[in-house]
Design an enzyme around this catalytic site. Structure first.
Site, short mmCIF file in Angstrom:
data_model
loop_
_atom_site.label_atom_id
_atom_site.label_comp_id
_atom_site.label_asym_id
_atom_site.label_seq_id
_atom_site.Cartn_x
_atom_site.Cartn_y
_atom_site.Cartn_z
N GLY A 1 0.80 -1.23 0.00
CA GLY A 1 0.00 0.00 0.00
C GLY A 1 0.83 1.27 0.00
CG ASN B 1 -3.89 -0.61 -12.73
OD1 ASN B 1 -3.69 -0.78 -11.53
ND2 ASN B 1 -3.27 -1.34 -13.66
CG HIS C 1 1.67 -2.04 -15.39
ND1 HIS C 1 1.43 -3.26 -14.79
CD2 HIS C 1 2.69 -2.23 -16.26
CE1 HIS C 1 2.27 -4.16 -15.29
NE2 HIS C 1 3.04 -3.56 -16.19
C1 GRF Z 1 3.08 -0.88 -7.61
O1 GRF Z 1 4.32 -1.17 -8.16
C2 GRF Z 1 2.06 -0.64 -8.68
O2 GRF Z 1 2.61 -0.12 -9.84
C3 GRF Z 1 1.52 -2.01 -8.94
O3 GRF Z 1 1.50 -2.63 -7.69
C4 GRF Z 1 2.49 -2.06 -6.85
C5 GRF Z 1 1.81 -1.65 -5.59
O4 GRF Z 1 2.74 -1.32 -4.59
N1 GRF Z 1 0.23 -1.97 -9.58
P1 GRF Z 1 2.23 -0.89 -3.16
O5 GRF Z 1 1.46 -2.06 -2.57
O6 GRF Z 1 1.36 0.33 -3.34
O7 GRF Z 1 3.48 -0.58 -2.38
#
Ligand code: GRF
Length: 211
Positions: free
Chosen positions: A22, A116, A118
């Site tokens: 998160g 989203n 990515h």
């Molecule tokens: C991030 O790298 C995002 O790009 C991908 O999932 C990861 C989430 O990281 N979709 P976090 O749980 O917010 O630290």
């Protein structure tokens, strides 16, 4: 598109969907608390009881719901999410490391209102191993993509992309950390563009109104 308007009383209501650490959620929380992002984080939707995202939400007084996908059909899972979103009058969804694929039915209802992030420059390296795949391919530049969600995986109209250099000797972790630093800057910024009504979806293209 989103009929939000910054002026709407109470502000836009955002739900963040997360399954893991998160840190992207945290960057959104920080931006709101700093006054750089003018919306209300009204809900965290989480499907993993061990996700640290839940703790972050708790610390900052953000309501969260844990809806475990295990032991539920896909329909039941999404129906529960849907009713939570309705209950809280959610306007916008930000997926932030949410490790479930949503059905075309759900996605269709949120078209233009669900984004989203990515950790690669799409359409290169979609899927859950973006950094591993980028390093294995030998690219010199990777980065991040923030996009509207459509029925394809990591496929929808692109709002923003930022590049990050891949260094010799990078591992998934070292590249991932540098990309995350940029994610934490750009995800809140893009959400603020949406709040300001500056993001227009035109078919597969996204137009951003500049100042
Ligand atoms: C991030 O790298 C995002 O790009 C991908 O999932 C990861 C989430 O990281 N979709 P976090 O749980 O917010 O630290």
């Amino acid at each position: 598109m989103i009929d939000n308007g910054t002026e709407r009383k109470g502000g836009l209501k955002l739900a963040v969907f997360a399954s893991g650490s998160g840190s992207d959620l945290q960057s959104i929380i920080n931006a709101v608390e700093r006054g750089d992002l003018h919306l209300e984080i009204s809900l965290l939707v989480c499907n993993n009881p061990d996700a640290f995202a839940l703790e972050r939400a708790r610390t900052h007084g953000i309501p969260s719901v844990l809806i475990d996908h295990r032991g539920r059909s896909r329909d039941e899972f999404e129906q529960e999410i849907r009713s939570e979103l309705e209950k809280r009058h959610i306007d916008l969804i930000a997926l932030a490391g949410f490790m479930r694929i949503l059905t075309p039915d759900f996605v269709g209802r949120w078209r233009g209102k669900m984004v989203n992030i990515h950790p690669a420059l799409l359409p290169s390296f979609p899927g859950v191993h973006a950094h591993r795949d980028a390093i294995a391919y030998g690219v010199k530049v990777s980065g991040l993509t923030i996009h509207f969600v459509d029925e394809g995986v990591d496929h929808g109209p692109i709002i923003c992309q930022k590049s990050v250099e891949v260094h010799d000797g990078d591992t998934e972790e070292t590249l991932g950390e540098r990309v995350l630093e940029q994610e934490h800057i750009w995800y809140p910024k893009v959400l603020q563009w949406i709040v300001e009504g500056r993001v227009r979806l035109e078919g597969r293209k996204v137009k951003i109104e500049t100042d």
